[in-house]
Design an enzyme around this catalytic site. Structure first.
Site, PDB file in Angstrom:
ATOM      1  CB  ALA A 142      -0.871  -0.025   1.242  1.00  0.00           C
ATOM      2  CD  GLU A 183      -2.263  -7.401   3.152  1.00  0.00           C
ATOM      3  OE1 GLU A 183      -2.135  -6.218   2.749  1.00  0.00           O
ATOM      4  OE2 GLU A 183      -2.602  -7.670   4.313  1.00  0.00           O
ATOM      5  CD  GLU A 199       1.959  -5.476   5.712  1.00  0.00           C
ATOM      6  OE1 GLU A 199       2.814  -6.348   5.971  1.00  0.00           O
ATOM      7  OE2 GLU A 199       1.132  -5.590   4.792  1.00  0.00           O
ATOM      8  N   GLY A 204       0.624  -4.972   1.022  1.00  0.00           N
ATOM      9  CA  GLY A 204      -0.614  -5.001   0.236  1.00  0.00           C
ATOM     10  C   GLY A 204      -0.408  -5.657  -1.112  1.00  0.00           C
TER      11      GLY A 204
END
Ligand SMILES: CCCCCCCCCCCCC/C=C/C(=O)SCCNC(=O)CCNC(=O)[C@H](O)C(C)(C)COP(=O)(O)OP(=O)(O)OC[C@H]1O[C@@H](n2cnc3c(N)ncnc32)[C@H](O)[C@@H]1OP(=O)(O)O
Length: 296
Positions: free
Chosen positions: A104, A150, A170, A147
């Protein structure tokens, strides 16, 4: 470029026929015009000999395809577009040689406060990929981190280029995965490997990912996208009802007990007998000819 010329021609024609300014603004603000392939962060095409593969390439190279709000919303749009396209039987999602997606967008998240993400239910709106009824193949070269990993795990099949790296770093940012990294990773590679990855931010290579069960195939980086498209073409050649049922049954298995999953699978198997494709598939076998699947 061709799509831009078409849009420009449509606009010229429209303007010629409708001189009033209100109609002009209607054209340029209409969602259809905006989503007619004019994407800023992704490339969207149909591929395969029969144009039956939906191809989405994350295209934000300067930020290693970091998943910013704009990119995720375009990705959502593109997945929904292929979901509705009856010609498309399977979708391929890829990035660049260097990065599938490095996570992200940290810079975009940096200034967010708890109340922003909590009240705004941050991330909840981007679920088209995990809800897509058509099979999606993630073709991962380079970094698939946070992300990015993910998003790959929201897909149904992951093919990795031999230089791909997967990770959930993260924790190095003082946070945790927020889009399935602690859940889907655990189901894919087992608790111990998943826990090690999320607690240490250690990355795993393509080979390790294949060995752990996260990835179904590792190919030379240069061949990855073609290999994914080839598989997507094969999936697209089958009955769309049957491929959708297969995907739904496998994913349901994630959420159910074995007993419930077996029951769900059996009921979908029974339901397939209502489709023309099932009748055509079995008849074609008996008549020793290739089937022509037509259900969409
Ligand atoms: C249908 C819709 C689907 C949508 C799905 C929605 C859900 C999915 C998204 C939401 C997930 C929420 C929870 C997840 C959180 C995260 O992912 S947190 C971020 C996790 N990732 C990382 O921590 C990796 C960060 N990047 C790095 O460690 C390094 O960049 C690298 C990957 C190891 C590469 O290093 P190097 O080769 O040295 O390159 P750099 O110079 O570092 O990077 C090049 C430029 O790219 C920018 N960049 C890289 N990663 C990010 C990032 N994650 N966010 C923003 N920008 C990033 C980097 O800053 C460089 O840019 P410049 O500084 O401008 O040069």
């Amino acid at each position: 470029m061709a799509c831009f010329r078409t849009s420009a021609r449509i606009c010229r024609q429209f303007l010629f026929n409708n001189s009033s300014s209100t109609k002009f603004s209607a054209v340029f603000s209409s969602p259809r015009w905006m989503s007619s392939g004019n994407y800023e962060y992704i490339i969207v095409e149909k591929k395969g000999e029969k144009n039956n593969v939906g191809f989405i390439q994350l295209n934000r190279p300067k930020a290693l395809n970091a998943l910013c709000k704009g990119l995720m919303s375009e990705l959502d749009q593109a997945v929904q577009k292929f979901e509705k396209d009856d010609d498309v039987g399977c979708i391929v999602l890829t990035g660049s040689d260097r990065a599938f997606a490095a996570g992200a967008d940290i810079k975009e998240m940096q200034t967010k406060e708890f109340s922003d993400v909590w009240r705004g239910n941050f991330l909840s709106e981007w679920d088209a990929l995990s809800r897509c009824s058509k099979p999606v193949i993630a073709a991962v070269n380079g970094f698939a981190l946070g992300g990015g990993c993910e998003v790959a795990m929201m897909c149904d099949i992951i093919y990795a280029g031999d230089k791909a790296q997967f990770g959930q770093p993260e924790i190095t940012l003082g946070t945790i995965p927020g889009a399935g990294g602690t859940q889907r990773l655990c189901k894919a590679v087992g608790k111990s490997k998943a826990m090690e990855m999320v607690l240490t931010a250690n990355r795993i290579s393509a080979e390790e990912a294949e060995k752990a069960g996260l990835v179904s195939k590792v190919v030379p980086a240069a061949e990855l996208v073609n290999e994914a498209i080839k598989t997507a073409e094969k999936i697209s050649s089958f009955s769309k009802i049957a491929t959708g049922m297969c995907k739904e049954a496998v994913n349901a298995g994630y959420e159910m007990s074995l007993k419930e999953g077996l029951h769900f699978e059996k009921r979908l198997f029974h339901a397939s007998f209502a489709s023309n494709d099932r009748r055509e598939g079995m008849t074609a076998f008996s008549e020793k000819r290739p089937p022509k699947f037509t259900d969409s």
